[in-house]
Structure formats: structure tokens, C-alpha cells
Design a protein around this motif. Structure first.
Motif, mmCIF file in Angstrom:
data_model
loop_
_atom_site.group_PDB
_atom_site.id
_atom_site.type_symbol
_atom_site.label_atom_id
_atom_site.label_comp_id
_atom_site.label_asym_id
_atom_site.label_seq_id
_atom_site.Cartn_x
_atom_site.Cartn_y
_atom_site.Cartn_z
ATOM 1 N N GLY A 1 0.811 -1.210 0.000
ATOM 2 C CA GLY A 1 0.000 0.000 0.000
ATOM 3 C C GLY A 1 0.843 1.257 0.000
ATOM 4 N N ALA A 2 0.145 2.383 -0.038
ATOM 5 C CA ALA A 2 0.833 3.670 -0.047
ATOM 6 C C ALA A 2 1.650 3.888 1.217
ATOM 7 N N TRP A 3 1.229 3.254 2.307
ATOM 8 C CA TRP A 3 1.988 3.372 3.555
ATOM 9 C C TRP A 3 3.422 2.872 3.356
ATOM 10 N N GLU A 4 3.585 1.819 2.556
ATOM 11 C CA GLU A 4 4.911 1.244 2.326
ATOM 12 C C GLU A 4 5.756 2.157 1.441
ATOM 13 N N SER A 5 5.203 2.538 0.287
ATOM 14 C CA SER A 5 5.982 3.356 -0.648
ATOM 15 C C SER A 5 6.319 4.726 -0.070
ATOM 16 N N ALA A 6 5.501 5.205 0.872
ATOM 17 C CA ALA A 6 5.807 6.491 1.515
ATOM 18 C C ALA A 6 7.104 6.422 2.313
ATOM 19 N N LEU A 7 7.489 5.218 2.739
ATOM 20 C CA LEU A 7 8.708 5.060 3.530
ATOM 21 C C LEU A 7 9.970 5.263 2.707
ATOM 22 N N PHE A 8 9.845 5.084 1.383
ATOM 23 C CA PHE A 8 11.011 5.342 0.523
ATOM 24 C C PHE A 8 10.653 6.349 -0.575
ATOM 25 N N HIS A 9 9.724 7.250 -0.247
ATOM 26 C CA HIS A 9 9.391 8.396 -1.104
ATOM 27 C C HIS A 9 8.947 7.962 -2.506
ATOM 28 N N ASP A 10 8.239 6.846 -2.565
ATOM 29 C CA ASP A 10 7.680 6.340 -3.826
ATOM 30 C C ASP A 10 8.740 6.035 -4.886
ATOM 31 N N GLN A 11 9.972 5.832 -4.465
ATOM 32 C CA GLN A 11 11.052 5.549 -5.419
ATOM 33 C C GLN A 11 11.156 4.045 -5.665
ATOM 34 N N TRP A 12 10.175 3.518 -6.414
ATOM 35 C CA TRP A 12 10.181 2.091 -6.694
ATOM 36 C C TRP A 12 11.337 1.676 -7.595
ATOM 37 N N SER A 13 11.911 2.642 -8.305
ATOM 38 C CA SER A 13 13.045 2.320 -9.178
ATOM 39 C C SER A 13 14.332 2.104 -8.399
ATOM 40 N N ALA A 14 14.348 2.484 -7.129
ATOM 41 C CA ALA A 14 15.547 2.277 -6.302
ATOM 42 C C ALA A 14 15.757 0.781 -6.067
ATOM 43 N N PRO A 15 17.005 0.341 -5.884
ATOM 44 C CA PRO A 15 17.264 -1.072 -5.619
ATOM 45 C C PRO A 15 16.492 -1.569 -4.404
ATOM 46 N N ARG A 16 16.146 -2.826 -4.425
ATOM 47 C CA ARG A 16 15.345 -3.416 -3.351
ATOM 48 C C ARG A 16 16.000 -3.248 -1.988
ATOM 49 N N GLN A 17 17.312 -3.460 -1.929
ATOM 50 C CA GLN A 17 18.007 -3.340 -0.652
ATOM 51 C C GLN A 17 17.979 -1.904 -0.135
ATOM 52 N N GLN A 18 18.046 -0.939 -1.032
ATOM 53 C CA GLN A 18 17.960 0.468 -0.621
ATOM 54 C C GLN A 18 16.587 0.779 -0.048
ATOM 55 N N ARG A 19 15.550 0.286 -0.707
ATOM 56 C CA ARG A 19 14.195 0.518 -0.207
ATOM 57 C C ARG A 19 14.014 -0.153 1.153
ATOM 58 N N ARG A 20 14.589 -1.337 1.295
ATOM 59 C CA ARG A 20 14.480 -2.048 2.570
ATOM 60 C C ARG A 20 15.194 -1.271 3.675
ATOM 61 N N ARG A 21 16.362 -0.713 3.366
ATOM 62 C CA ARG A 21 17.106 0.053 4.357
ATOM 63 C C ARG A 21 16.310 1.274 4.812
ATOM 64 N N GLN A 22 15.634 1.937 3.859
ATOM 65 C CA GLN A 22 14.846 3.111 4.216
ATOM 66 C C GLN A 22 13.648 2.742 5.081
ATOM 67 N N LYS A 23 13.084 1.569 4.844
ATOM 68 C CA LYS A 23 11.980 1.123 5.695
ATOM 69 C C LYS A 23 12.468 0.858 7.118
ATOM 70 N N ILE A 24 13.645 0.264 7.226
ATOM 71 C CA ILE A 24 14.197 0.017 8.569
ATOM 72 C C ILE A 24 14.492 1.346 9.275
ATOM 73 N N GLU A 25 14.987 2.303 8.535
ATOM 74 C CA GLU A 25 15.287 3.615 9.120
ATOM 75 C C GLU A 25 14.041 4.326 9.603
ATOM 76 N N ALA A 26 12.891 3.984 9.070
ATOM 77 C CA ALA A 26 11.634 4.637 9.452
ATOM 78 C C ALA A 26 11.049 4.068 10.745
ATOM 79 N N LEU A 27 11.618 2.972 11.245
ATOM 80 C CA LEU A 27 11.091 2.346 12.461
ATOM 81 C C LEU A 27 11.420 3.170 13.702
ATOM 82 N N ARG A 28 10.575 3.036 14.722
ATOM 83 C CA ARG A 28 10.848 3.669 16.028
ATOM 84 C C ARG A 28 11.543 2.646 16.931
ATOM 85 N N TYR A 29 12.540 3.113 17.701
ATOM 86 C CA TYR A 29 13.303 2.219 18.570
ATOM 87 C C TYR A 29 13.238 2.726 20.003
#
Length: 282
Positions: free
Chosen positions: A254-282
Motif C-alpha cells: 500500500g501507499a503506507w509502504e511506498s511512503a517510507l522510501f518516497h515512492d522511489q520504486w526504481s531504487a534497488p530493493r536493498q535500498q528501499r528495505r534500508r529506508q523502511k528500517i530507518e523509518a522504524l521507532r526504537y
């Protein structure tokens, strides 16, 4: 016949004693979506949330029908006055009335990501099941003279297979006009990307919308894609949640996911995954 084992394997067998030797199997990398897909397919809580939401909507539907000023469209989507318009409910399709988790499960198993070709192939199978509560709610609406309209971001070229799938599982379909897919041409309105505003405006010319049901904010109105702006934009509509708008859970995409990497679906998968991890609260 005497079976002769290689020395290394023989030593391993002697050390293992009677223990069975596991057979190597092909594996794919760990997938971030595994738990989400497993939850959507196996958790009774998932089904109960859907059932609860649809039952709650149904319990309020006749009161909305009997209030001539009741409308579930945002003011920006209401382009015709309510007076004398027949009633309708507007529903998204995927993960709102139809369950596409088998497609997501295939992606997890194969280690692949969504692509249009495999998605269309899945849709053409016409095998998505109805989600709990959806058939009962839509049939109740139709039995009271309320039109059931499906606004989906499935491509218009999938209209026939989509309508067939809806009918197979018992969802009421009044005809091809009940499905407004991606690419539907609306006179005087230019669709931007997958935004549904033009199609909601088209519905507003013909119906008073009693309720909207979906699994994404974009199923209800036009909202910003920036995740920090979305909560504030939602504030004005909070009184509508559970009365005019009914939101269903979707943890798989959903849009909630793509918002975590600014809708940059063309970015490599690992980059998108890293940005999702960075969006987590610790």
C-alpha cells in the motif's frame, strides 16, 4: 548389492548414529512480507476484523439511507448536488472485497516482487476469494435499492475477468458500469497516476454515496503521499471513520509502504528495505 558411501559421508553417518540426514532443499532469501502474508491467510483475527467492519457498516446503512443529507464523499469529489440522487455504496476491490493473498504468497515463495505481468496473470485466474463480510454487506445494500459501485486500480483491460471473479464469489454486480477501473475516462477530469478522484466525481454525478470502504486512504479521498503529512490531512475526516468511511487492514502492500522510501520504486530493493528500517521507532 552393497552401497558404498564416500568416506566423508560415511563418517557423518557414523557420527549421526540413527539420526536421519536432512535433505537439502532450494531456498529463497528471507522476505519482509512473509509475516504479513501469513497473518492475512492464517490469523482468525484478520477475518474477524473484516467481519466486524462489514457488520458495523451494515448496522448503520439504513440510517444513512434515510438521511437525505448524508454523503460519504469529500467535498472535493462532490460535483453534483445530492437532491434526488439514488443511493450507492463505493468499495475498493483488492484486499477490500477480494483476497489476493495467494498472489502475495507466490511472490514470497519465489523471492520476487510485484510486476504487472504476473499480477494480470493472477487476476485472469478469477480465483480470488471474497473477504469475510463483504458478500453479506453488499447483498444487504443491493436488497435495499442501494447501488454497489466498485472503484479499483485494476486496469480496465481486466474488467471482464474482475467482474467474473466478483460474480463467482457472490458479490452483486449490476453491470459493467459498476466497475470503474484504472484508465476509466471521466469527461472534464484528468486522472493523475492511480488517483481515484476523477472516478469518485463521476459517481457523484449519479449517486448519493452513503459509505465508502477500502484498505488505503486513497480509496476515500485524495491525500498527500508524504507520510508525515498524511496524519494531519486525515484529522478533518476522523469523525467519518466508522460512520461514512470504513477502513480495512492491509499489511502486505500500500501507499503506507511506498511512503517510507518516497515512492522511489526504481531504487534497488536493498535500498528501499534500508529506508523502511530507518523509518522504524526504537
Amino acid at each position: 548389492m552393497t552401497l558404498r558411501l564416500p568416506a566423508g559421508l560415511l563418517a557423518f553417518a557414523l557420527l549421526a548414529g540413527c539420526a536421519s540426514v536432512p535433505v537439502p532443499t532450494a531456498t529463497v532469501p528471507a522476505d519482509d512480507n512473509l509475516n504479513a502474508v501469513a497473518w492475512s491467510q492464517t490469523a482468525i483475527e484478520h477475518d474477524l476484523i473484516y467481519l466486524q467492519t462489514y457488520r458495523d457498516a451494515q448496522s448503520q446503512l439504513l440510517a444513512a439511507l434515510n438521511d437525505p443529507q448524508w454523503d460519504a464523499l469529500a467535498s472535493s469529489d462532490r460535483v453534483a448536488p445530492l437532491a434526488q440522487l439514488p443511493p450507492a455504496v463505493v468499495l475498493d476491490i483488492d484486499e477490500t472485497v477480494l483476497d489476493n493473498s495467494p498472489y502475495a504468497a507466490r511472490l514470497v515463495r519465489s523471492g520476487k516482487e510485484y510486476d504487472e505481468a504476473s499480477w494480470q496473470a493472477w487476476c485472469r485466474e478469477e480465483s480470488a476469494r471474497a473477504l469475510p463480510g463483504a458478500v453479506a454487506f453488499t447483498k444487504f445494500a443491493a436488497s435495499h435499492g442501494i447501488a454497489v459501485i466498485y472503484i479499483s486500480n485494476r486496469s480496465r483491460e481486466l474488467d471482464q475477468v474482475t467482474l467474473a471473479n466478483l460474480r463467482k464469489v457472490g458479490l452483486p454486480v449490476s453491470g459493467p458500469d459498476a466497475f470503474l477501473g484504472l484508465g476509466t475516462v471521466v469527461a472534464g477530469c484528468t486522472q493523475v497516476g492511480s488517483d481515484k478522484s476523477c472516478r469518485r466525481q463521476q459517481v457523484s454525478r449519479h449517486y448519493r454515496v452513503l459509505m465508502q470502504l477500502g484498505d488505503q486512504l486513497g480509496d476515500f479521498a485524495d491525500f498527500p503521499t508524504d507520510r508525515t503529512a498524511r496524519p494531519q490531512a486525515m484529522v478533518r475526516y476522523l469523525p467519518w471513520i466508522g460512520t461514512r468511511w470504513f477502513v480495512l487492514p492491509n499489511a502486505t502492500y500500500g501507499a503506507w509502504e511506498s511512503a517510507l522510501f518516497h515512492d522511489q520504486w526504481s531504487a534497488p530493493r536493498q535500498q528501499r528495505r534500508r529506508q523502511k528500517i530507518e523509518a522504524l521507532r526504537y
